[in-house]
Scaffold this motif. Sequence first.
Motif, mmCIF file in Angstrom:
data_model
loop_
_atom_site.group_PDB
_atom_site.id
_atom_site.type_symbol
_atom_site.label_atom_id
_atom_site.label_comp_id
_atom_site.label_asym_id
_atom_site.label_seq_id
_atom_site.Cartn_x
_atom_site.Cartn_y
_atom_site.Cartn_z
ATOM 1 N N UNK A 272 0.848 -1.196 0.000
ATOM 2 C CA UNK A 272 0.000 0.000 0.000
ATOM 3 C C UNK A 272 0.880 1.242 0.000
ATOM 4 N N UNK A 273 0.311 2.336 -0.434
ATOM 5 C CA UNK A 273 1.080 3.583 -0.496
ATOM 6 C C UNK A 273 1.598 3.955 0.900
ATOM 7 N N UNK A 274 0.764 3.768 1.911
ATOM 8 C CA UNK A 274 1.201 4.051 3.283
ATOM 9 C C UNK A 274 1.088 2.758 4.085
ATOM 10 N N UNK A 275 2.162 2.334 4.720
ATOM 11 C CA UNK A 275 2.124 1.088 5.492
ATOM 12 C C UNK A 275 1.295 1.306 6.755
ATOM 13 N N UNK A 276 0.727 0.214 7.277
ATOM 14 C CA UNK A 276 -0.069 0.347 8.502
ATOM 15 C C UNK A 276 0.779 0.854 9.666
ATOM 16 N N UNK A 277 2.077 0.593 9.627
ATOM 17 C CA UNK A 277 2.921 1.005 10.756
ATOM 18 C C UNK A 277 3.154 2.514 10.736
ATOM 19 N N UNK A 278 3.472 3.049 9.548
ATOM 20 C CA UNK A 278 3.587 4.507 9.449
ATOM 21 C C UNK A 278 2.234 5.149 9.746
ATOM 22 N N UNK A 287 -1.049 13.356 13.176
ATOM 23 C CA UNK A 287 -0.536 13.837 11.883
ATOM 24 C C UNK A 287 -1.530 13.467 10.779
ATOM 25 N N UNK A 288 -1.472 14.154 9.640
ATOM 26 C CA UNK A 288 -2.376 13.788 8.542
ATOM 27 C C UNK A 288 -2.134 12.340 8.108
ATOM 28 N N UNK A 289 -3.204 11.664 7.726
ATOM 29 C CA UNK A 289 -3.087 10.269 7.311
ATOM 30 C C UNK A 289 -2.711 10.174 5.837
ATOM 31 N N UNK A 290 -2.185 9.015 5.447
ATOM 32 C CA UNK A 290 -1.726 8.823 4.070
ATOM 33 C C UNK A 290 -2.664 7.944 3.257
ATOM 34 N N UNK A 291 -2.460 7.945 1.929
ATOM 35 C CA UNK A 291 -3.310 7.129 1.052
ATOM 36 C C UNK A 291 -3.136 5.638 1.355
ATOM 37 N N UNK A 292 -4.196 4.877 1.111
ATOM 38 C CA UNK A 292 -4.193 3.451 1.462
ATOM 39 C C UNK A 292 -4.272 2.547 0.234
ATOM 40 N N UNK A 293 -4.189 3.119 -0.950
ATOM 41 C CA UNK A 293 -4.325 2.316 -2.171
ATOM 42 C C UNK A 293 -3.231 1.255 -2.276
ATOM 43 N N UNK A 295 -0.324 -0.787 -4.128
ATOM 44 C CA UNK A 295 0.726 -0.374 -5.059
ATOM 45 C C UNK A 295 0.851 -1.349 -6.225
ATOM 46 N N UNK A 296 0.119 -2.456 -6.174
ATOM 47 C CA UNK A 296 0.185 -3.473 -7.232
ATOM 48 C C UNK A 296 -1.170 -4.157 -7.316
ATOM 49 N N UNK A 297 -1.495 -4.779 -8.453
ATOM 50 C CA UNK A 297 -2.805 -5.415 -8.585
ATOM 51 C C UNK A 297 -3.034 -6.573 -7.608
ATOM 52 N N UNK B 316 6.488 18.530 9.870
ATOM 53 C CA UNK B 316 6.141 17.213 9.334
ATOM 54 C C UNK B 316 4.662 17.134 8.958
ATOM 55 N N UNK B 317 3.797 17.678 9.808
ATOM 56 C CA UNK B 317 2.350 17.592 9.551
ATOM 57 C C UNK B 317 2.006 18.240 8.217
ATOM 58 N N UNK B 318 2.647 19.372 7.954
ATOM 59 C CA UNK B 318 2.355 20.069 6.689
ATOM 60 C C UNK B 318 2.814 19.223 5.494
ATOM 61 N N UNK B 319 3.991 18.629 5.608
ATOM 62 C CA UNK B 319 4.505 17.806 4.505
ATOM 63 C C UNK B 319 3.601 16.596 4.252
ATOM 64 N N UNK B 320 3.069 16.034 5.323
ATOM 65 C CA UNK B 320 2.267 14.812 5.180
ATOM 66 C C UNK B 320 0.866 15.081 4.636
ATOM 67 N N UNK B 321 0.511 16.355 4.462
ATOM 68 C CA UNK B 321 -0.760 16.635 3.786
ATOM 69 C C UNK B 321 -0.642 16.349 2.285
ATOM 70 N N UNK B 322 0.586 16.229 1.785
ATOM 71 C CA UNK B 322 0.764 15.908 0.363
ATOM 72 C C UNK B 322 0.510 14.409 0.185
ATOM 73 N N UNK B 323 -0.523 14.034 -0.568
ATOM 74 C CA UNK B 323 -0.854 12.604 -0.680
ATOM 75 C C UNK B 323 0.290 11.795 -1.281
ATOM 76 N N UNK B 324 0.652 10.730 -0.614
ATOM 77 C CA UNK B 324 1.679 9.833 -1.130
ATOM 78 C C UNK B 324 3.103 10.304 -0.914
ATOM 79 N N UNK B 325 3.285 11.368 -0.126
ATOM 80 C CA UNK B 325 4.652 11.842 0.153
ATOM 81 C C UNK B 325 5.298 10.909 1.176
ATOM 82 N N UNK B 326 6.370 10.242 0.766
ATOM 83 C CA UNK B 326 7.130 9.390 1.687
ATOM 84 C C UNK B 326 8.252 10.240 2.271
#
Lengths: 369, 369
Positions: A272-278, A287-293, A295-297, B316-326
């Motif tokens: 997934x784009x964002x791991x469950x641990x991060x 902190x803002x949450x990340x995408x959960x899509x 990364x592969x079919x 960090x919080x501001x950076x993580x608003x960008x979707x998919x930013x690792x």
Amino acid sequence: MVGAGQLARMTQQAAIGLGVELTVLAESESDPAVLAGARCRLGSPDSLEALRGLARQCDVITFDHEGVEPGHLEALQAEGFEVGPPAAAKLLAQDKLHARRTLSELGVPVPVFAAATTIEEIEQFAAEHGWPVVAKAPRGGYDGRGVWMLQDRRQAVEVVDSAAGGSLLLEPMLDIEREIAVIVARSASGETVVYPVVETVQRDAMCREIIAPAPVGKGLADKAIQLAGRLAERIGSTGVMAVELFVTPDRLIVNELALRPHNSGHYSIEGCVTSQFEQHLRAVLGLPLGPTELTAPAVVTVNVVGTEAGEPSGRLAQALTVPGAHVHLYGKSSRPGRKLGHVTVCGTEPGPTREAARAAADALEGLTP
Amino acid sequence: MVGAGQLARMTQQAAIGLGVELTVLAESESDPAVLAGARCRLGSPDSLEALRGLARQCDVITFDHEGVEPGHLEALQAEGFEVGPPAAAKLLAQDKLHARRTLSELGVPVPVFAAATTIEEIEQFAAEHGWPVVAKAPRGGYDGRGVWMLQDRRQAVEVVDSAAGGSLLLEPMLDIEREIAVIVARSASGETVVYPVVETVQRDAMCREIIAPAPVGKGLADKAIQLAGRLAERIGSTGVMAVELFVTPDRLIVNELALRPHNSGHYSIEGCVTSQFEQHLRAVLGLPLGPTELTAPAVVTVNVVGTEAGEPSGRLAQALTVPGAHVHLYGKSSRPGRKLGHVTVCGTEPGPTREAARAAADALEGLTP
């Protein structure tokens, strides 16, 4: 983080990236997360003093497991420490009977259930729903421990005796077509994101494989995702929560909740784009949450379980011959039946992806020549 | 691993997954890899005794940087310790003049160059190739340090004086269309894999962005990949090597080698099936190597560099608003111009992917409101 097992270990990997300092309350300096370099405080999760010592040193207390005395968490909250998830929500993962009652009140579909402390109550349940009766210890069980399949009155007597007056959670033997799970993350600020639905394949009452996405129809998947999201909001969880569900011939029902990163979400590290641990760290820190899509079919995780063949580390080279095998070893000494690691493969087709992940896990388990 | 900077820090993350114990030779307990929990020995890379102490404790010695006395590595090898990459190969990253001479002998395209210790030699080079002359200290330079753009004799005098009799590497001012880089990994067993070609975008003589795949034609990319693979074999490197190349109007030429994980490979953590850090461990330990394919059509890494705005962790919080930013923060205190972290985004189109990575990096640098 209370506990220093593999979940804390993989949280430590994620914490390094974010520049977050993770301190674990460990029972031993050889616990997986301590070996991975998390800051360590030695102490028992049963000790309020140990928990308080950890809390004083941290912005927020979170968990690697469910084995913390619920009263201690309430005490920490009363003292002003931040606990994520909050004690009341965490209790839903700690006490199965409490969870069934609460979910039932919330209108969430759960198995038919009853509480019992006597043989008579078990017999009454059997009269209504038939033998076998599944009896579960409300607290402390995992990976099949604390679960009994009662075939008759004689077996019921044994379990009631061993429960020594404690309540048992009863449920009928269910006709389960498939077990699925959904990870949902809710941040302290109320933001909620839900991961794809996965199938969890059990063997010997232990999760052995995670298949993403689950091979179920869109209608069912959407229903599970909506249910998980709503549930996180209703119970006010923070951090990652795993919702384990049964697909039965006529409906979708919630089996258990885990209010922490969970085995069914390990696939998300690469898958997934964002791991469950991060995500867990982001959620409990507000902190803002990340995408959960995905990364592969197709993404498949296979657990590596201890066998008579000894330590898997010596067979790492063999496992790494499988192209694209992401090997995670937990630094635990081998014991038959113990979860020692997992392998994830990201691919395009479920079949070959699963075969590849199994091949690498089999190699680590010493099952291949 | 000799050195405990961000490369060792990210190697530690990879080591956790493989269950490999990483010990770093650190100069301070606040070095990035030590903060990330790598086992720590304090000592200087200039001390043979410190290096020997590390070697005694490890299966193989490897590196986070180039700043190790080459003679010490030869001594360790003579004493039977395994060094990856071997001293002779590592020297190609430690001494630019030696590298130019060696690559030139191997038939690898390099810039026109000469060694100079006197004004007369610089003037002769200028007479042949014109001013400005680029002068480089053969050893110790990085991120633009140790490089001088000599416009005339007066500036040449200054540099010769400061070099105090040491050799300088001279080259003409090149007409560079683009800078590209390729990571190649070669294992102790001789297996070699090459990563996709990336473009590296420099600002103030420091790599700021990595764009994968590089926007170059297939012919050029294939040429760079073949060159990198052949080079690793010819010099007998082990571990990961970064080959930095210049694309000029008429040819592709090798600028520098780094025999270690490299900034130009950070994109591989999320952007390739096997990250350069895991690959480096696999290679120096003689384990099978992993696939190097991209996990997404476009992957961009943007470095986070210190500004007057102070620590990035607070943003960090501001950076993580960008979707998919690792986000990867290195745990280093902020100083203008210091590399403090990086952000990688995996996407489908290069333009929006680059914008997203820049947005998150800008937020961390305090450049956005």
